[in-house]
Write an enzyme that holds these catalytic residues in place. Structure first.
Site, PDB file in Angstrom:
ATOM      1  N   GLU A   1      -2.477   1.430  10.731  1.00 26.18           N
ATOM      2  CA  GLU A   1      -2.701   0.582  11.904  1.00 26.18           C
ATOM      3  C   GLU A   1      -4.114   0.705  12.464  1.00 26.18           C
ATOM      4  OE1 GLU A   1       0.035   2.273  11.244  1.00 26.18           O
ATOM      5  OE2 GLU A   1       1.627   0.770  11.266  1.00 26.18           O
TER       6      GLU A   1
ATOM      7  N   HIS B   1      10.914   2.487  19.328  1.00 28.71           N
ATOM      8  CA  HIS B   1      10.888   1.104  18.844  1.00 28.71           C
ATOM      9  C   HIS B   1      11.227   0.096  19.931  1.00 28.71           C
ATOM     10  CE1 HIS B   1      10.376   2.658  14.824  1.00 28.71           C
ATOM     11  NE2 HIS B   1      10.570   1.502  14.252  1.00 28.71           N
TER      12      HIS B   1
HETATM   13  C1  LIG Z   1       3.558   3.442  12.165  1.00 27.20           C
HETATM   14  C2  LIG Z   1       4.626   2.539  11.698  1.00 27.20           C
HETATM   15  N1  LIG Z   1       4.300   1.366  11.129  1.00 27.20           N
HETATM   16  C3  LIG Z   1       5.262   0.533  10.699  1.00 27.20           C
HETATM   17  C4  LIG Z   1       6.577   0.854  10.824  1.00 27.20           C
HETATM   18  C5  LIG Z   1       7.675  -0.082  10.327  1.00 27.20           C
HETATM   19  N2  LIG Z   1       8.324   0.502   9.166  1.00 27.20           N
HETATM   20  C6  LIG Z   1       9.453   1.222   9.238  1.00 27.20           C
HETATM   21  S1  LIG Z   1       9.920   1.861   7.775  1.00 27.20           S
HETATM   22  C7  LIG Z   1       8.615   1.125   6.998  1.00 27.20           C
HETATM   23  C8  LIG Z   1       8.430   1.253   5.522  1.00 27.20           C
HETATM   24  C9  LIG Z   1       7.956   2.582   5.149  1.00 27.20           C
HETATM   25  O1  LIG Z   1       7.838   2.634   3.750  1.00 27.20           O
HETATM   26  P1  LIG Z   1       7.919   4.018   3.029  1.00 27.20           P
HETATM   27  O2  LIG Z   1       7.082   4.998   3.773  1.00 27.20           O
HETATM   28  O3  LIG Z   1       7.599   3.801   1.605  1.00 27.20           O
HETATM   29  O4  LIG Z   1       9.432   4.471   3.209  1.00 27.20           O
HETATM   30  P2  LIG Z   1      10.731   3.786   2.621  1.00 27.20           P
HETATM   31  O5  LIG Z   1      11.267   2.868   3.668  1.00 27.20           O
HETATM   32  O6  LIG Z   1      10.371   3.099   1.377  1.00 27.20           O
HETATM   33  O7  LIG Z   1      11.702   4.908   2.383  1.00 27.20           O
HETATM   34  C10 LIG Z   1       7.837   0.418   7.889  1.00 27.20           C
HETATM   35  C11 LIG Z   1       6.636  -0.346   7.543  1.00 27.20           C
HETATM   36  C12 LIG Z   1       6.879   2.072  11.455  1.00 27.20           C
HETATM   37  N3  LIG Z   1       8.146   2.464  11.665  1.00 27.20           N
HETATM   38  N4  LIG Z   1       5.897   2.895  11.849  1.00 27.20           N
END
Ligand SMILES: Cc1ncc(C[n+]2csc(CCOP(=O)(O)OP(=O)(O)O)c2C)c(N)n1
Ligand SMILES: Cc1ncc(C[n+]2csc(CCOP(=O)(O)OP(=O)(O)O)c2C)c(N)n1
Ligand SMILES: [Mg+2]
Ligand SMILES: [Mg+2]
Lengths: 325, 369, 325, 369
Positions: free
Chosen positions: D74, D143
């Site tokens: 971000e 959130h």
């Molecule tokens: C700082 C932040 N940015 C965006 C999000 C929204 N978000 C929640 S889970 C996620 C995906 C994360 O991907 P990854 O780290 O690969 O974990 P996975 O869900 O694949 O297990 C996102 C973008 C968040 N929770 N926190």
């Protein structure tokens, strides 16, 4: 400044370094007058990096700096009068006095800005580089930062994105082994900085930051690669900061760099090294040096006179430019 | 420049005059002596300048495990400190400028402020974050922000801004003992302020304002360095019969409104002084709480004195009017209390007007910061 | 859970995975009832990583999770009743209902917390690991995170610091190639994730995250190294998320993973693979599997019954624990 | 659940009813058609769910160079967008939750808000940051924050919170055209709200409040989703002779105080409704500016309705009382206007009381978010 893969122009590089050195020495000499009322972070001893990198850039290429950016600004062709007036807080300063030494800009010269939050300009440079790619222009963006900055997460976020999008940004790490008074070993594990950049997917070059020819040569390759569409490049140059972190004085008395005597500095002086080569390989005479010194001195002195003669900005304009039209 | 000494003198024997910065150093030193779980972490805490000497001698005494230089990684290191804090340590994290803490608001607001809550009280975050407000000598827009109101918006954080050396020591000791994340905000211009400070440890509460000067004509609620300006203004006003009640709020969150409301009940007039911007700031918050709770006592609309609504310029010429000071306060108070226009405003203003340049804390100052 | 370098206990690993699988399937089955009123990010298909890593941990070792942490919590020995009640927003939940699926904790089991801000727990784990080192305890801290998290600057800041201070933290990257619906290739350049970790100075292991034996084996080595004082370790496991990013359903209909049929999933099912090995090498009979299924089913069903029977938290306690005493 | 339609009907022909989310999509689509320098960047902007469909169809139409998925980074990506903005592009950066933007406050506050200023007008930062406020269905403390007041503290940023589909489109088009960084804050519960929206492009100013309902008895200044609750409350109050003047502030920075002051001059009573926390928030700011400028017209202390001063709990049982709604507003207004206690408060409250569960925007809703 040149457009194509560099054939090194040592006299020009020396001139570039000398301008930076003499300008900063003059700042240091006058700082005690308490008329430059802003923090100054001088790059004396590190001039080769600014000079060597910027020698490979054209005007439309853009450079971003940091808190220690007099050298970056001058080497990229920034207006010296406007810089000096800025340090003096004058209306004719490159920021009209709003910025001081830590905030410099010269859009006409392609110096797109310096700000003092460490890491602050790194993603900006990537954004600017991306803009070149999107507009299909063959320019590059360059950002100068220190070894301390390498610890900031935003740098890694920026490298990842630049590599992902194959953005023509040159990351230049001026590794002087210090963040303020804290040595590298207290901030980073024993591993190579450029190794991390390489793992991120960047092209990587390391060299002696006190050797302007080496800097110019490596930067030339890196810039050419980025221009050819081969993506972001990372240059790491080891160098050495002569003065204290901020201000105009040597601070050997603080004892945090115990080995570093005047001789230590002189051995690493990028100007001295270049001057020797000019004497030996280019046959420069004492007089040649003296003439250049005269010219540079006059230019620097003129920038002070310009500043002194410049009007102060008006307090009632202090709130202008909070918002753009 | 207003007087640089506030008397908080207690009558105890082992009291002597030290300055604000020394009081901070002493608090940390003594706390670390008593409690091994306390650590100090920050860029410069163990370097030769030791955060303007406020961490002087700590690394020599307590070693580099407890007094630790850190990488330039504000968000990560804030998280590391939170992890230490939930694991039995009591870290003090130091930022030389509060502006750098903007990099760490994720960890402070999303984690530090919420872990105790969301985990139903099963973890605590005894973390102190010392942050310095820069001012003057061309600090400029990224090194002179006064961001207490951002932190004070967030439930789960405590936010304090001591003014006197006495409070600096007592509140820092309280902050270290507190089991919550405490944002400890220090105005750089207070560092040389001298005052009486007991040698031993003592606690000043983190949720109580302090009445610095009694008065019956107008209530001034003020923070940090503005308290010093208010005192200077009140002195000259007192000579002309205007008795200002000065309440040093000390804490931004929670706000201790009781003394303000009690004072307004008496004076009917309120002026709020803040070192930061007005919009959505603590100055408006105090005004709002005052009208919510003491509306009927207010004789006139409350006033506030804050920074103008733009970033801090660097040039001393541009910055000259940026910071309100004792003179600003005198004028504003006169506008509220002097309905008959009898006070010698010009003369009073002249009395409190700075003679030295306004971008330095005192005439003895030599740049750079 | 074991203390020393692991001799793989496949039945226990299978049990651990099966508990996670069946618990999450039960959640998915009941989600449509609209009584679990919080987002759930299920780890079905990725169970081997939780099970394999946590098999190498003792109770005082601490684990930190993220938004997708049912598996991490259960494998570390977290109380299943308390997790399920938490998802149902009950007073008996592991956070008393304050957290829901995305905020789990079980201090007694050494599950030190999950929160949904991506990267949020990574430096916390480093802090916890540092605390072990400072207290001269031989425990490790572990943090689970996704490939998406690898893009966050805070992770790089955390790796740098962990390497600098030689902190016993195990970074476990569950690389499922997805961040929500965005594939890795749109977020990171083509280069290895673990290569970057290695360049940062961490010990590095990569493996097949759908093979619980491989996971347990590599994690065993990494944990042992960290315990021996050899500093932070980084484990990257490739895996595959079966369901949508959030919620209880398959989302093949969205078409963002065109190749990924039910057969594709089954081929990668870590339970299937382990079950085959149990049959072949450990001589498990149909009946052995059935008995285990019965036990797990009963445990899971009991956790639902526990939740249903649990009291709701009182709205008037909603503001409690904003501040600690 | 209060009525889900607000009439902003203009009389033009090519108007039809669409919802808030569709209005956002249309604004971006049309703006991008007219101006090649506009880009949309964010996690999920080009994925199958397209930020709750607000970026639907953009990548297909404008291609991945202009509609770009981004890494989870971000702060870095905010900086990249600032760099694009100072290089001739007009990026729209999207965060699915405003909570994620806490990671980027360094770039937003230190750079975006200050570059035009510190560089003396030589660069501009035409950047829009779309940020969604989550609510309900167990979004929980990380959130579901409503952080507009943090941004509104900072000079150099503009901060807006449209309520209606009409304003959503018109203000997003204005934000995109604006040469400053605009924080464009969208409440998730507005997404299904329907309203009349012209097909073509039009601009709604970023600095003007809108009088949603005229009334003479009390002034209600409100933001975003709270406007919907206020309308529901006002409807039932009107049936009992209480005429509420509802001012949808629309913009948090700058605050358009004129209609509020004019209204208070008429009604003498002010109530402020905010979706966020009170302390150092915009609710107090409006109260402060009202007492500064219309003190003499106020018959009673102004009131505010905000979130309680603690993080959002996840469990629907705990969250049930967390969010103030039409019923809260009815009760509060009665407490101000009904000195003789003649109004049938119970009955009115019952009329506006939600029948469905409170953690979903409407009864048709099926989790998860
Ligand atoms: C700082 C932040 N940015 C965006 C999000 C929204 N978000 C929640 S889970 C996620 C995906 C994360 O991907 P990854 O780290 O690969 O974990 P996975 O869900 O694949 O297990 C996102 C973008 C968040 N929770 N926190
Ligand atoms: C985010 C942030 N943290 C801390 C500082 C204070 N600071 C200013 S310069 C500096 C040292 C930076 O070191 P390096 O990047 O190596 O640059 P050098 O000064 O050596 O050229 C620090 C810590 C800052 N300006 N910004
Ligand atoms: Mg350095
Ligand atoms: Mg993933």
């Amino acid at each position: 400044m040149k457009t194509e893969e560099s054939t090194i122009d040592l006299p020009a590089l020396y001139h570039s370094m000398l301008r930076i050195r003499r300008a900063e020495e003059a700042i240091a000499n006058r700082y005690h007058e308490q008329e430059m009322r802003c923090p100054v972070h001088l790059c004396i001893g590190e001039e080769a990096i600014s000079a060597g990198v910027c020698a490979n850039l054209t005007t439309p290429d853009v450079v971003f700096g940091n808190h220690r950016s007099h050298g970056h600004y001058m080497a990229k062709g920034g207006d010296l009068n406007a810089m000096m007036a800025e340090i003096y807080g004058k209306a004719t300063g490159c920021c009209g006095g709003r910025g001081g030494s830590m905030h410099l800009i010269d859009n006409a010269a392609g110096f797109s800005g310096a700000v003092p939050i460490v890491g602050g300009t790194v993603p900006l440079a990537v954004g600017a580089g991306w803009s070149f790619k999107l507009k299909q222009e063959e320019h590059v963006s360059v950002v100068f930062f220190g070894d301390g900055c390498f610890e900031e997460g935003v740098l890694h976020e920026s490298m990842n994105f630049a590599a992902l999008k194959n953005i023509p940004t040159i990351f230049v790490c001026e590794n002087n082994g210090m963040s303020v008074y804290t040595p590298l070993a207290e901030r980073q594990p024993i591993r190579s900085i450029s190794g991390v950049a390489k793992a991120h997917g960047l092209g990587v070059y390391t060299g002696d930051g006190n050797d302007v020819v080496e800097v110019a040569h490596l930067a030339g390759e890196a810039v050419a690669k980025a221009r050819r569409g081969e993506g972001p490049q990372f240059l790491e140059f080891k160098t050495y900061r002569w003065l204290g972190h901020v201000g105009h004085e040597f601070d050997d008395d603080l004892g945090y760099r115990p080995n570093e005597t005047p001789k230590f500095r002189e051995d690493r002086c990028p100007l001295k090294r270049a001057a020797e080569e000019l004497t030996q390989k280019f046959g420069w005479s004492q007089k040649d040096f003296a003439t250049l010194e005269e010219n540079v001195k006059a230019e620097v002195e003129a920038s002070f006179q310009f500043s002194f003669a410049s009007p102060d900005p008006k307090p009632q304009t202090s709130g202008d430019f909070t918002y753009a039209q | 420049m207003p007087s640089s000494t506030i008397d908080n003198a207690s009558t105890e024997k082992n009291i002597r005059e030290i300055n604000f910065g020394e009081a901070l150093q002493e608090a940390q030193y003594q706390a670390m002596e008593s409690d091994k779980s306390i650590m100090v972490i920050g860029e410069g805490v163990a370097d030769p300048k030791s955060i303007f000497r406020t961490t002087e001698g700590l690394v020599e005494k307590f070693g580099p495990d407890r007094v630790t230089e850190m990488p330039l990684a504000e968000n990560g290191m804030t998280g590391v400190c939170i992890g230490l804090a939930t694991s039995g340590f009591r870290p003090i994290l130091v930022h030389q400028r509060i502006d750098f803490a903007l990099l760490s608001l994720d960890q402070l607001i999303n984690n530090a402020a919420k872990l105790h809550y969301v985990f139903n009280g099963q973890v605590t975050v005894p973390l102190v974050v010392r942050m310095l407000i820069g001012r003057g000598w061309g600090q400029g827009p990224q090194h002179a922000q006064s961001l207490q109101s951002l932190f004070a918006h967030i439930p789960g954080l405590k936010v304090v801004m001591p003014t006197t050396p006495y409070d600096a020591k007592g509140m820092l000791l309280s902050a270290i003992k507190d089991n919550n994340p405490v944002m400890f905000i220090e105005h750089r211009w207070l560092y040389n302020l001298k005052g009486d400070v007991p040698k031993e440890q003592y606690l000043v509460p983190l949720d109580k304002a302090s009445i610095v000067k009694k008065g019956s004509h107008i209530t001034v609620a003020t923070f940090s360095h503005m308290t010093i300006e208010a005192i200077a203004a009140a002195q000259v006003l007192a000579e002309h019969g205007v008795e200002v009640e000065i309440i040093d709020m000390r804490s931004v969150r929670p706000l201790d409104m009781d003394p303000v409301l009690a004072s307004v009940e008496k004076t009917g007039l309120l002026m709020v002084l803040d070192t930061g911007w007005a919009s959505c700031g603590v100055s408006g918050e105090i005004m709002a709480r005052t009208v919510e709770n003491a509306f009927q006592y207010l004789k006139k609309p409350p006033m506030r004195i804050t920074l103008p609504d733009h970033p801090a310029p660097t040039s001393k010429h541009l910055a000259d009017d940026y910071y309100p000071d004792a003179e600003t306060i005198v004028k504003a108070i006169v506008s509220l209390v002097d309905d008959e226009q009898k006070l010698p405003t010009q003369e009073m203003c002249k009395r409190v007007r700075r003679t030295s340049l306004r971008d330095i804390p005192n005439p003895a100052y030599v740049g750079p910061f």
